[in-house]
Design a protein around this motif. Structure first.
Motif, short mmCIF file in Angstrom:
data_model
loop_
_atom_site.label_atom_id
_atom_site.label_comp_id
_atom_site.label_asym_id
_atom_site.label_seq_id
_atom_site.Cartn_x
_atom_site.Cartn_y
_atom_site.Cartn_z
N GLY A 12 0.89 -1.27 0.05
CA GLY A 12 -0.20 0.18 -0.05
C GLY A 12 0.85 1.31 -0.12
O GLY A 12 0.57 2.16 -0.66
N GLU A 13 1.80 1.12 0.85
CA GLU A 13 2.77 2.35 0.88
C GLU A 13 3.71 2.36 -0.27
O GLU A 13 3.80 3.94 -0.86
N ALA A 14 3.83 1.57 -1.09
CA ALA A 14 4.83 1.52 -2.18
C ALA A 14 3.91 2.20 -3.37
O ALA A 14 4.25 3.02 -4.25
N LEU A 15 2.67 1.54 -3.48
CA LEU A 15 1.60 2.02 -4.37
C LEU A 15 1.47 3.72 -4.31
O LEU A 15 1.28 4.41 -5.39
N VAL A 16 1.38 4.24 -3.13
CA VAL A 16 1.23 5.71 -2.87
C VAL A 16 2.34 6.45 -3.52
O VAL A 16 2.41 7.48 -4.28
N ARG A 17 3.48 6.09 -3.23
CA ARG A 17 4.82 6.81 -3.60
C ARG A 17 4.67 6.43 -5.26
O ARG A 17 5.25 7.47 -5.76
N GLU A 20 2.74 9.15 -6.80
CA GLU A 20 3.34 10.41 -6.54
C GLU A 20 4.01 10.95 -7.78
O GLU A 20 4.25 11.81 -8.25
N LYS A 21 5.11 9.60 -8.27
CA LYS A 21 6.02 10.03 -9.22
C LYS A 21 5.35 9.95 -10.51
O LYS A 21 6.04 10.35 -11.53
N HIS A 22 4.17 8.92 -10.82
CA HIS A 22 3.70 8.64 -12.09
C HIS A 22 2.33 8.82 -12.23
O HIS A 22 1.72 7.92 -11.67
N ASN A 23 1.98 9.64 -13.13
CA ASN A 23 0.69 10.00 -12.99
C ASN A 23 -0.20 8.87 -14.22
O ASN A 23 -1.38 9.01 -14.26
N ASP A 24 0.59 8.05 -14.73
CA ASP A 24 -0.16 7.03 -15.50
C ASP A 24 -0.52 5.96 -14.75
O ASP A 24 -1.22 4.67 -15.06
N PRO A 46 -8.01 9.81 -5.54
CA PRO A 46 -9.40 9.17 -5.59
C PRO A 46 -9.80 9.17 -7.38
O PRO A 46 -10.37 8.13 -7.88
N ASN A 47 -9.24 10.05 -7.96
CA ASN A 47 -9.76 10.09 -9.39
C ASN A 47 -8.76 9.00 -10.27
O ASN A 47 -9.20 8.75 -11.38
N ARG A 48 -7.96 8.42 -9.78
CA ARG A 48 -7.14 7.35 -10.47
C ARG A 48 -7.53 5.91 -9.55
O ARG A 48 -6.70 5.09 -9.92
N PHE A 49 -8.44 5.81 -8.93
CA PHE A 49 -8.88 4.54 -8.30
C PHE A 49 -10.42 4.28 -8.59
O PHE A 49 -11.13 4.97 -8.82
N PHE A 50 -10.50 3.01 -8.92
CA PHE A 50 -11.66 2.34 -9.62
C PHE A 50 -12.04 1.18 -8.64
O PHE A 50 -11.34 0.13 -8.77
N ASN A 51 -13.37 1.06 -7.95
CA ASN A 51 -13.75 0.00 -7.23
C ASN A 51 -14.74 -0.78 -8.45
O ASN A 51 -15.93 -0.20 -8.70
N ILE A 52 -14.17 -1.95 -8.83
CA ILE A 52 -15.09 -2.29 -9.77
C ILE A 52 -16.04 -3.37 -9.21
O ILE A 52 -17.09 -3.77 -9.63
N LYS A 71 -2.42 3.82 -19.82
CA LYS A 71 -2.32 3.56 -18.30
C LYS A 71 -1.50 2.54 -17.74
O LYS A 71 -1.21 1.33 -18.61
N VAL A 72 -1.26 2.76 -16.62
CA VAL A 72 -0.42 1.44 -15.92
C VAL A 72 -1.13 0.92 -14.99
O VAL A 72 -1.17 1.47 -13.65
N PRO A 73 -2.16 0.01 -15.08
CA PRO A 73 -3.22 -0.42 -14.02
C PRO A 73 -2.75 -1.59 -13.11
O PRO A 73 -1.89 -2.51 -13.61
N PHE A 74 -3.02 -1.37 -11.72
CA PHE A 74 -2.74 -2.30 -10.84
C PHE A 74 -4.11 -2.89 -10.30
O PHE A 74 -4.90 -2.10 -9.70
N ALA A 75 -4.47 -4.08 -10.85
CA ALA A 75 -5.60 -4.74 -10.58
C ALA A 75 -5.61 -5.56 -9.17
O ALA A 75 -4.97 -6.73 -9.34
N ASN A 76 -6.34 -5.28 -8.28
CA ASN A 76 -6.14 -5.94 -7.01
C ASN A 76 -7.49 -6.77 -6.61
O ASN A 76 -8.70 -6.29 -6.73
N ALA A 77 -7.33 -7.85 -6.22
CA ALA A 77 -8.57 -8.83 -5.36
C ALA A 77 -7.62 -10.08 -4.87
O ALA A 77 -6.59 -9.99 -4.89
N TYR A 78 -8.66 -10.53 -4.26
CA TYR A 78 -8.20 -11.80 -3.41
C TYR A 78 -7.61 -12.68 -4.37
O TYR A 78 -8.22 -13.18 -5.25
#
Length: 315
Positions: A12-17, A20-24, A46-52, A71-78
């Motif tokens: 989570g912390e790395a994703l935030v950093r 900050e550095k990459h708008n894509d 919030p504008n770059r986060f999508f709850n599917i 974009k460079v998407p990080f897709a998260n789920a169990y």
């Protein structure tokens, strides 16, 4: 004693950093942001986060579309639902189409613990490793997880990143290099090679210490990238010790043990023992209880090493 931190915290912390550095960078979640700690990214961008929603197939398909859009998407789920339900979308929309999507499987291995037996993904590495073009990364701890997130962003192509939920010992160091596809030697030895992945690095190091007290010199290698696997490092250590024990918090079918055995059978045939879950489903319980139940502990690595050393090494 090593500090205990959850790998998802580092993620989570790395994703935030990264945001900050990459708008894509964009983040998608299957309605489990609180558990995945993608809420950190959501709170800041919030504008770059999508709850599917609870729809893993749509999650991966949408991520593929965002990748096509640059974009460079990080897709998260169990991990259990993501790799099982959305396998077709990952196969066709991500890997076959070679889209730059980062698939992130959470609650991996025994860290799903008390959420129930069906929630324990002990086959996810095997599934993801079978996909052409998919890179598979299994960090050891929260610190290495941070490095893996950064490396996954800069890597062009599909990536599967395995993330644990519960605290585990931080055994890697800030100065340790992290290069996708390159294993790291943590301890030199001459009698047996212990090759681990994920959180099993801690148990591998403990086993090496125990073996040392019994006059056995163990070499410890951490393989954070299951695919592409570092065949050169595996062949190097096997050629030296002539005995190999693999250790993973995953089924021995299709995971690290299989990958190592494939490399060695073709290049350096030596006796191999695979430590992991043995062709079975998960059970409910606390994480420590499950690690004990599946014998994913240093004592099993030690006994496996002794079993190997009783066998005659190839000439």
């Amino acid at each position: 004693m090593a500090e205990m931190i959850a790998p998802r915290q580092g993620y989570g912390e790395a994703l935030v950093r990264l945001g900050e550095k990459h708008n894509d960078v964009v983040v998608l979640d299957a309605d489990c942001a609180k558990a995945n700690l993608t809420t950190m990214f959501k709170g800041k961008y919030p504008n770059r986060f999508f709850n599917i929603g609870i729809s893993e197939c749509d999650l991966v398909g949408t991520a593929a579309g965002l990748a096509v859009a640059g974009k460079v998407p990080f897709a998260n789920a169990y991990a259990n639902f993501l790799t099982g339900r959305a396998f077709d979308q990952m196969r066709v929309s991500v890997c076959y189409s070679n889209n730059n999507v980062k698939i992130v499987g959470h609650n991996a291995g025994t860290s799903a613990a008390q959420e129930g037996a069906t929630h324990l993904p002990l086959e996810d590495i095997s599934l993801m490793r079978s996909l052409p073009r998919m890179t598979v990364i299994v960090p050891a701890d929260s610190l290495e997880m941070e490095k893996a997130v950064e490396a996954a962003y800069h890597f062009e192509g599909p990536v599967y990143l395995r993330v644990g939920k519960l605290p585990v010992p931080v055994v890697t160091k800030r100065e340790d290099p992290f290069v996708i596809g390159k294993a790291k030697f943590y301890k030199e030895g001459g009698d047996v090679s212990i090759i681990s992945t994920g959180i099993m690095l801690d148990e591998a190091l403990k086993a090496a210490e125990e073996l040392e007290t019994q006059g056995i010199s163990a070499e410890v290698i951490h393989v954070h990238t299951i695919k592409p696997i570092d065949a050169e490092a595996i062949i190097k250590t096997a050629s030296k010790t002539k005995h190999v024990v693999t250790v993973e918090e995953h089924s021995i079918i299709g995971g690290l043990g299989s990958a190592v055995a494939e490399v060695l059978s073709e290049n350096c045939p030596v006796p191999v023992k695979r430590v992991g879950t043995n062709d079975r489903f998960g059970v409910s319980g606390k994480m420590d209880e499950l690690l004990d139940f599946f014998e994913l502990r240093s004592h099993r690595i030690v006994s496996s090493a002794f079993e190997l050393l009783k066998e005659k090494a190839p000439v």
